[in-house]
Design an enzyme around this catalytic site. Sequence first.
Site, PDB file in Angstrom:
ATOM      1  N   ASN A   1       1.038  -1.300   0.034  1.00 13.24           N
ATOM      2  CA  ASN A   1      -0.109   0.098   0.277  1.00 13.24           C
ATOM      3  C   ASN A   1       0.767   1.390   0.059  1.00 13.24           C
ATOM      4  OD1 ASN A   1      -0.362   1.964   2.429  1.00 13.24           O
ATOM      5  ND2 ASN A   1       0.296  -0.110   3.343  1.00 13.24           N
ATOM      6  N   ALA A   2       0.361   2.343  -0.632  1.00  9.97           N
ATOM      7  CA  ALA A   2       0.938   3.462  -0.566  1.00  9.97           C
ATOM      8  C   ALA A   2      -0.390   4.657  -0.582  1.00  9.97           C
ATOM      9  CB  ALA A   2       1.841   4.017  -1.753  1.00  9.97           C
TER      10      ALA A   2
ATOM     11  N   CYS B   1       6.114   5.496   8.613  1.00  8.37           N
ATOM     12  CA  CYS B   1       5.466   5.209   7.334  1.00  8.37           C
ATOM     13  C   CYS B   1       6.489   5.324   6.248  1.00  8.37           C
ATOM     14  CB  CYS B   1       4.427   6.201   7.226  1.00  8.37           C
ATOM     15  SG  CYS B   1       3.586   5.972   5.736  1.00  8.37           S
TER      16      CYS B   1
ATOM     17  N   LYS C   1       5.911   3.625  17.467  1.00  7.25           N
ATOM     18  CA  LYS C   1       5.832   2.651  16.398  1.00  7.25           C
ATOM     19  C   LYS C   1       6.932   2.668  15.539  1.00  7.25           C
ATOM     20  CE  LYS C   1       2.774   0.582  13.001  1.00  7.25           C
ATOM     21  NZ  LYS C   1       1.361   0.511  12.290  1.00  7.25           N
TER      22      LYS C   1
ATOM     23  N   GLY D   1       2.529  -7.325  12.248  1.00  6.77           N
ATOM     24  CA  GLY D   1       3.063  -7.695  11.064  1.00  6.77           C
ATOM     25  C   GLY D   1       2.673  -9.152  10.407  1.00  6.77           C
TER      26      GLY D   1
HETATM   27  C1  LIG Z   1      -3.804   0.100   3.965  1.00  8.71           C
HETATM   28  C2  LIG Z   1      -2.797   0.342   5.104  1.00  8.71           C
HETATM   29  C3  LIG Z   1      -2.943   1.770   5.633  1.00  8.71           C
HETATM   30  C4  LIG Z   1      -2.021   1.917   6.789  1.00  8.71           C
HETATM   31  N1  LIG Z   1      -1.930   3.051   7.435  1.00  8.71           N
HETATM   32  C5  LIG Z   1      -1.205   3.118   8.454  1.00  8.71           C
HETATM   33  C6  LIG Z   1      -1.298   4.202   9.213  1.00  8.71           C
HETATM   34  O1  LIG Z   1      -2.096   5.336   8.955  1.00  8.71           O
HETATM   35  N2  LIG Z   1      -0.362   4.254  10.485  1.00  8.71           N
HETATM   36  C7  LIG Z   1       0.524   3.541  10.920  1.00  8.71           C
HETATM   37  O2  LIG Z   1       1.024   3.508  11.923  1.00  8.71           O
HETATM   38  N3  LIG Z   1       0.505   2.252  10.110  1.00  8.71           N
HETATM   39  C8  LIG Z   1      -0.294   2.074   8.947  1.00  8.71           C
HETATM   40  N4  LIG Z   1      -0.403   0.930   8.264  1.00  8.71           N
HETATM   41  C9  LIG Z   1       0.560  -0.144   8.884  1.00  8.71           C
HETATM   42  C10 LIG Z   1      -0.098  -1.261   9.791  1.00  8.71           C
HETATM   43  O3  LIG Z   1      -0.678  -0.389  10.793  1.00  8.71           O
HETATM   44  C11 LIG Z   1       0.861  -2.438  10.128  1.00  8.71           C
HETATM   45  O4  LIG Z   1       1.523  -1.754  10.751  1.00  8.71           O
HETATM   46  C12 LIG Z   1       0.917  -3.060   9.157  1.00  8.71           C
HETATM   47  O5  LIG Z   1       0.114  -3.317   8.138  1.00  8.71           O
HETATM   48  C13 LIG Z   1       1.516  -4.408   9.412  1.00  8.71           C
HETATM   49  O6  LIG Z   1       0.515  -5.572   9.826  1.00  8.71           O
HETATM   50  P1  LIG Z   1      -0.398  -6.404   9.210  1.00  8.71           P
HETATM   51  O7  LIG Z   1       0.692  -7.323   8.403  1.00  8.71           O
HETATM   52  O8  LIG Z   1      -1.159  -7.110  10.490  1.00  8.71           O
HETATM   53  O9  LIG Z   1      -1.282  -5.278   8.236  1.00  8.71           O
HETATM   54  C14 LIG Z   1      -1.246   0.573   7.199  1.00  8.71           C
HETATM   55  C15 LIG Z   1      -1.349  -0.669   6.462  1.00  8.71           C
HETATM   56  C16 LIG Z   1      -2.047  -0.772   5.489  1.00  8.71           C
HETATM   57  C17 LIG Z   1      -2.066  -2.058   4.963  1.00  8.71           C
END
Ligand SMILES: Cc1cc2nc3c(=O)[nH]c(=O)nc-3n(C[C@H](O)[C@H](O)[C@H](O)COP(=O)(O)O)c2cc1C
Length: 303
Positions: free
Chosen positions: A72-73, A131, A166, A244
């Site tokens: 994602n971006a 981020c 974080k 993660g």
């Molecule tokens: C679509 C999307 C948007 C995200 N937005 C943020 C955000 O605004 N702030 C943040 O700290 N992490 C953001 N993340 C990261 C997640 O909080 C998490 O650290 C990362 O996705 C790894 O966990 P997961 O594998 O369970 O998704 C985002 C991830 C995704 C997929």
Amino acid sequence: MVGPSLRVSLAGLRFENPLMLASGIVGVTVPSLTRAIDSGAGSAVSKSIGLEPREGYRNPTLVATQDGGLLNAVGLSNPGARIFAEELSEVRGRHLPIIVSIFGGGPVEFSRVVDILDSQEFLAYELNLSCPHVEGVGTEIGHDPEVVASVVKAVRSRTKKPLFAKLSPNTHKIVEIARAAVASGADGLTAVNTVRAMAINVETTKPTLTHKYGGLSGDAIRSIALAKIYELYEEVKVPIIGCGGVSNWEHAVEMMLAGASAVEMGTALYQGYGVFQDVNRGIVAYMRRKKFRKVQEMVGLGH
Ligand SMILES: Cc1cc2nc3c(=O)[nH]c(=O)nc-3n(C[C@H](O)[C@H](O)[C@H](O)COP(=O)(O)O)c2cc1C
């Protein structure tokens, strides 16, 4: 006989269970956070909130990769601190286990966001220092221990609420950065944010995401997250929130054995909110089988 308890406490906070909604997945509005809590999450982290509203990048901002990851971006799209503070004011009195994620371009901007939000009712801040796809507010801050220290110090001086820093997995200095955050007043760490990554469309021959680089999440990053948690647990003595690639109870238990006191789930939510109940049930069954009475008994057992 009383069964195993899922209750956890970390950094002075108590949660019904160790599962948390990760920032940014569905938590753009307060109702989506309450839905996660109603569905069995012990707490929910909001989308990262900045000083001003931000639209984020043009589509495509999300793409599934062939290695079980999600790239994602999104570009930290958010309504801005003032509007989010109004939203939070609507749930005042309900004592919801909400954690607000914030970001900014440096100590001054972080402080201004805190000043706007702090009188609202929520449990803690998660400082997004990590981020990987937004210039000036993400890893450019989070990869420099001195900048991290200045941000955490500034925020610490503005609020009494607990702070979770974080961290980014995209650095070899994660321990140094964690130490800087803790020495400056962070009560805990969240490990990790997404892994900087890319996909290329072989038909157009160009990067798939409009922003070219994005952050990888989901299954593909779990082992990376696990190693970071394991390393941090040995080096830094504050609670760690693991994050993660967690989508089932075994993944969550693995993170706790590595040293996580609680576990965030993000990408797994795209399968539905039912994942919180499923994972909680799996953890309880495991605890019963292994004769653990409290979650804390598992934390760090892998060392
Ligand atoms: C679509 C999307 C948007 C995200 N937005 C943020 C955000 O605004 N702030 C943040 O700290 N992490 C953001 N993340 C990261 C997640 O909080 C998490 O650290 C990362 O996705 C790894 O966990 P997961 O594998 O369970 O998704 C985002 C991830 C995704 C997929």
